[in-house]
Design a protein around this motif. Structure first.
Motif, mmCIF file in Angstrom:
data_model
loop_
_atom_site.group_PDB
_atom_site.id
_atom_site.type_symbol
_atom_site.label_atom_id
_atom_site.label_comp_id
_atom_site.label_asym_id
_atom_site.label_seq_id
_atom_site.Cartn_x
_atom_site.Cartn_y
_atom_site.Cartn_z
ATOM 1 N N THR A 40 26.179 42.687 13.419
ATOM 2 C CA THR A 40 27.531 42.987 13.884
ATOM 3 C C THR A 40 28.420 41.747 13.882
ATOM 4 N N ILE A 41 27.848 40.570 14.072
ATOM 5 C CA ILE A 41 28.649 39.342 14.140
ATOM 6 C C ILE A 41 29.360 39.055 12.826
ATOM 7 N N PRO A 42 28.662 39.003 11.676
ATOM 8 C CA PRO A 42 29.408 38.779 10.431
ATOM 9 C C PRO A 42 30.332 39.947 10.062
ATOM 10 N N VAL A 43 29.950 41.175 10.430
ATOM 11 C CA VAL A 43 30.809 42.327 10.148
ATOM 12 C C VAL A 43 32.110 42.215 10.943
ATOM 13 N N ALA A 44 32.005 41.860 12.207
ATOM 14 C CA ALA A 44 33.203 41.697 13.036
ATOM 15 C C ALA A 44 34.068 40.552 12.519
ATOM 16 N N ALA A 45 33.443 39.493 12.062
ATOM 17 C CA ALA A 45 34.211 38.371 11.504
ATOM 18 C C ALA A 45 34.966 38.804 10.253
ATOM 19 N N ALA A 46 34.303 39.565 9.390
ATOM 20 C CA ALA A 46 34.973 40.041 8.175
ATOM 21 C C ALA A 46 36.139 40.963 8.515
ATOM 22 N N GLY A 47 35.935 41.856 9.463
ATOM 23 C CA GLY A 47 37.008 42.755 9.873
ATOM 24 C C GLY A 47 38.174 42.029 10.496
ATOM 25 N N SER A 48 37.878 41.018 11.303
ATOM 26 C CA SER A 48 38.969 40.302 11.966
ATOM 27 C C SER A 48 39.716 39.373 11.016
ATOM 28 N N TYR A 49 39.066 38.863 9.991
ATOM 29 C CA TYR A 49 39.748 37.993 9.033
ATOM 30 C C TYR A 49 40.501 38.770 7.961
ATOM 31 N N PHE A 50 39.909 39.884 7.483
ATOM 32 C CA PHE A 50 40.431 40.537 6.284
ATOM 33 C C PHE A 50 40.905 41.969 6.476
ATOM 34 N N GLY A 51 40.760 42.541 7.659
ATOM 35 C CA GLY A 51 41.296 43.863 7.920
ATOM 36 C C GLY A 51 40.260 44.974 7.896
ATOM 37 N N VAL A 52 40.782 46.202 7.998
ATOM 38 C CA VAL A 52 39.929 47.385 8.146
ATOM 39 C C VAL A 52 39.056 47.624 6.914
ATOM 40 N N ARG A 53 39.640 47.537 5.730
ATOM 41 C CA ARG A 53 38.855 47.800 4.518
ATOM 42 C C ARG A 53 37.676 46.850 4.385
ATOM 43 N N ALA A 54 37.923 45.582 4.630
ATOM 44 C CA ALA A 54 36.835 44.607 4.554
ATOM 45 C C ALA A 54 35.816 44.841 5.653
ATOM 46 N N GLY A 55 36.276 45.268 6.831
ATOM 47 C CA GLY A 55 35.355 45.573 7.919
ATOM 48 C C GLY A 55 34.430 46.721 7.572
ATOM 49 N N VAL A 56 34.979 47.770 6.955
ATOM 50 C CA VAL A 56 34.163 48.921 6.555
ATOM 51 C C VAL A 56 33.210 48.528 5.429
ATOM 52 N N LEU A 57 33.727 47.813 4.432
ATOM 53 C CA LEU A 57 32.875 47.385 3.322
ATOM 54 C C LEU A 57 31.731 46.498 3.809
ATOM 55 N N SER A 58 32.061 45.530 4.669
ATOM 56 C CA SER A 58 31.019 44.628 5.169
ATOM 57 C C SER A 58 30.029 45.371 6.062
ATOM 58 N N SER A 59 30.468 46.425 6.747
ATOM 59 C CA SER A 59 29.520 47.182 7.560
ATOM 60 C C SER A 59 28.514 47.923 6.683
ATOM 61 N N PHE A 60 28.968 48.484 5.549
ATOM 62 C CA PHE A 60 28.017 49.135 4.643
ATOM 63 C C PHE A 60 27.046 48.124 4.037
ATOM 64 N N VAL A 61 27.546 46.956 3.678
ATOM 65 C CA VAL A 61 26.666 45.898 3.168
ATOM 66 C C VAL A 61 25.682 45.473 4.255
ATOM 67 N N GLY A 62 26.166 45.364 5.491
ATOM 68 C CA GLY A 62 25.304 44.990 6.605
ATOM 69 C C GLY A 62 24.230 46.019 6.895
ATOM 70 N N ILE A 63 24.580 47.290 6.766
ATOM 71 C CA ILE A 63 23.592 48.359 6.984
ATOM 72 C C ILE A 63 22.463 48.251 5.962
ATOM 73 N N ILE A 64 22.830 48.069 4.707
ATOM 74 C CA ILE A 64 21.808 47.958 3.648
ATOM 75 C C ILE A 64 20.990 46.681 3.823
ATOM 76 N N LEU A 65 21.654 45.580 4.148
ATOM 77 C CA LEU A 65 20.957 44.312 4.356
ATOM 78 C C LEU A 65 19.961 44.409 5.502
ATOM 79 N N SER A 66 20.378 44.991 6.615
ATOM 80 C CA SER A 66 19.476 45.124 7.765
ATOM 81 C C SER A 66 18.293 46.024 7.439
ATOM 82 N N ALA A 67 18.553 47.132 6.743
ATOM 83 C CA ALA A 67 17.450 48.027 6.371
ATOM 84 C C ALA A 67 16.471 47.308 5.450
ATOM 85 N N PHE A 68 16.990 46.524 4.519
ATOM 86 C CA PHE A 68 16.114 45.773 3.620
ATOM 87 C C PHE A 68 15.287 44.740 4.389
#
Length: 144
Positions: A56-84
């Protein structure tokens, strides 16, 4: 990085740290993600699968720096990364994606929420700056 001095009538002058350089913001997000990946195994051995919530920490950082789209994109990347990363110790990627559906939804919500918060702060700052400019203009017109 530079400090911007802001003065608001009736309030004390304060300094705001502004991160204007996109490359620095990207470096912060990538650095947090790298730190998450590098410390994952150690923290997993101590705490178990709950360590995946730290994505959640890097996802929140991405959302706060780059906006909603980047927050959603980084959350999907984070979900896959965590599962891996979790599948390296037990289970499969698909198993962790299914088992962690509630946490995954919360991660997406965190990305969206930080993006919306960023937009609100930017809009509020813009409005404050416009009001300050108008007040100064009216003061100058009154002097003439």
């Amino acid at each position: 990085m530079h400090f911007a001095k802001r003065s608001i009538p009736g309030r004390k002058t304060f300094r705001v740290l502004r991160l204007h350089q996109t490359s620095l913001q990207v470096a912060v997000v990538l650095g947090l993600t790298t730190l998450y990946i590098l410390t994952f195994q150690t923290l997993f051995e101590r705490t178990g699968p709950v360590v995946a919530a730290l994505v959640t920490i890097p996802v929140a950082a991405a959302g706060s720096y780059f906006g909603v789209r980047a927050g959603v994109l980084s959350s999907f990347v984070g979900i896959i990364l965590s599962a891996f990363l979790l599948s390296r110790f037990e289970g499969t990627v698909a198993g962790w994606l299914i088992a962690g559906w509630a946490g995954n939804l919360m991660l997406i919500a965190a990305g969206v929420a930080t993006g919306i918060t960023r937009k609100k702060i930017v809009d509020q700052t813009r409005i404050e700056d416009e009001l300050l400019f108008r007040e100064r203009f009216l003061a100058l017109v009154g002097m003439a």
